[in-house]
Write a protein that holds these residues in place. Structure first.
Motif, mmCIF file in Angstrom:
data_model
loop_
_atom_site.group_PDB
_atom_site.id
_atom_site.type_symbol
_atom_site.label_atom_id
_atom_site.label_comp_id
_atom_site.label_asym_id
_atom_site.label_seq_id
_atom_site.Cartn_x
_atom_site.Cartn_y
_atom_site.Cartn_z
ATOM 1 N N ARG A 152 55.060 -44.263 47.996
ATOM 2 C CA ARG A 152 56.370 -44.195 48.639
ATOM 3 C C ARG A 152 56.696 -42.788 49.122
ATOM 4 O O ARG A 152 57.180 -42.597 50.243
ATOM 5 C CB ARG A 152 57.463 -44.676 47.670
ATOM 6 C CG ARG A 152 58.859 -44.668 48.276
ATOM 7 C CD ARG A 152 59.914 -45.026 47.238
ATOM 8 N NE ARG A 152 59.893 -44.209 46.051
ATOM 9 C CZ ARG A 152 60.440 -42.979 45.950
ATOM 10 N NH1 ARG A 152 61.048 -42.455 46.971
ATOM 11 N NH2 ARG A 152 60.380 -42.308 44.833
ATOM 12 N N GLU A 173 57.656 -41.713 52.913
ATOM 13 C CA GLU A 173 58.906 -41.029 53.240
ATOM 14 C C GLU A 173 58.656 -39.723 53.992
ATOM 15 O O GLU A 173 59.396 -39.379 54.914
ATOM 16 C CB GLU A 173 59.723 -40.787 51.975
ATOM 17 C CG GLU A 173 60.308 -42.074 51.410
ATOM 18 C CD GLU A 173 61.002 -41.872 50.067
ATOM 19 O OE1 GLU A 173 60.997 -40.739 49.529
ATOM 20 O OE2 GLU A 173 61.551 -42.865 49.558
ATOM 21 N N GLU A 190 59.976 -38.951 57.674
ATOM 22 C CA GLU A 190 60.772 -37.736 57.919
ATOM 23 C C GLU A 190 60.179 -36.908 59.058
ATOM 24 O O GLU A 190 60.898 -36.324 59.851
ATOM 25 C CB GLU A 190 60.836 -36.910 56.637
ATOM 26 C CG GLU A 190 61.807 -35.765 56.696
ATOM 27 C CD GLU A 190 61.913 -35.079 55.356
ATOM 28 O OE1 GLU A 190 61.672 -33.854 55.307
ATOM 29 O OE2 GLU A 190 62.232 -35.761 54.353
#
Length: 124
Positions: free
Chosen positions: A14, A18, A22
């Protein structure tokens, strides 16, 4: 304005997913069409969203993940970026096809031979 590049992000873990999100979320020419948390859902989500790019995890062997073969056969226009940042490695996969040619005798026999033995000319 050109159409945005449609991206589905499916890397694990995860935190990596992320970080990838981003990195690209602020780009005006890139649209995130899916964040895939479970690898078992990749095929279904790609079928539903038709991304231009899929970003996945590159396994330790650096070999092409099996999902690439399945997806690129179904969606040859899609491209896949596989990332392994812990090893500072990434690989870009895409489908292409070659156009082959062969001289054919310019006669009735040449035409018929080509039609009957076409698999010789397409790699069969």
């Amino acid at each position: 304005m050109p159409q945005a590049i449609r991206v589905a992000v499916a890397n694990r873990p995860r935190l990596m997913r992320e970080l990838v999100l981003e990195t690209i979320i602020e780009q005006s020419d890139i649209e995130i069409v899916a964040e895939i948390q479970n690898e078992d859902e990749i095929l279904g989500i790609v079928e539903g969203t038709h991304p231009d790019f899929l970003i996945i995890t590159l396994d330790e062997s650096n070999q092409r993940p099996q999902i690439c073969d399945i997806l690129l056969r179904r969606y040859p226009e899609m491209k896949i970026l596989a990332l392994a940042p812990e090893r500072n490695c990434s690989i870009f996969f895409w489908a292409s096809f070659d156009i082959h040619s062969n001289q054919v005798e310019a006669s009735e026999a040449g035409i018929l031979k080509t039609l009957r033995y076409k698999s010789e000319y397409v790699g069969g």
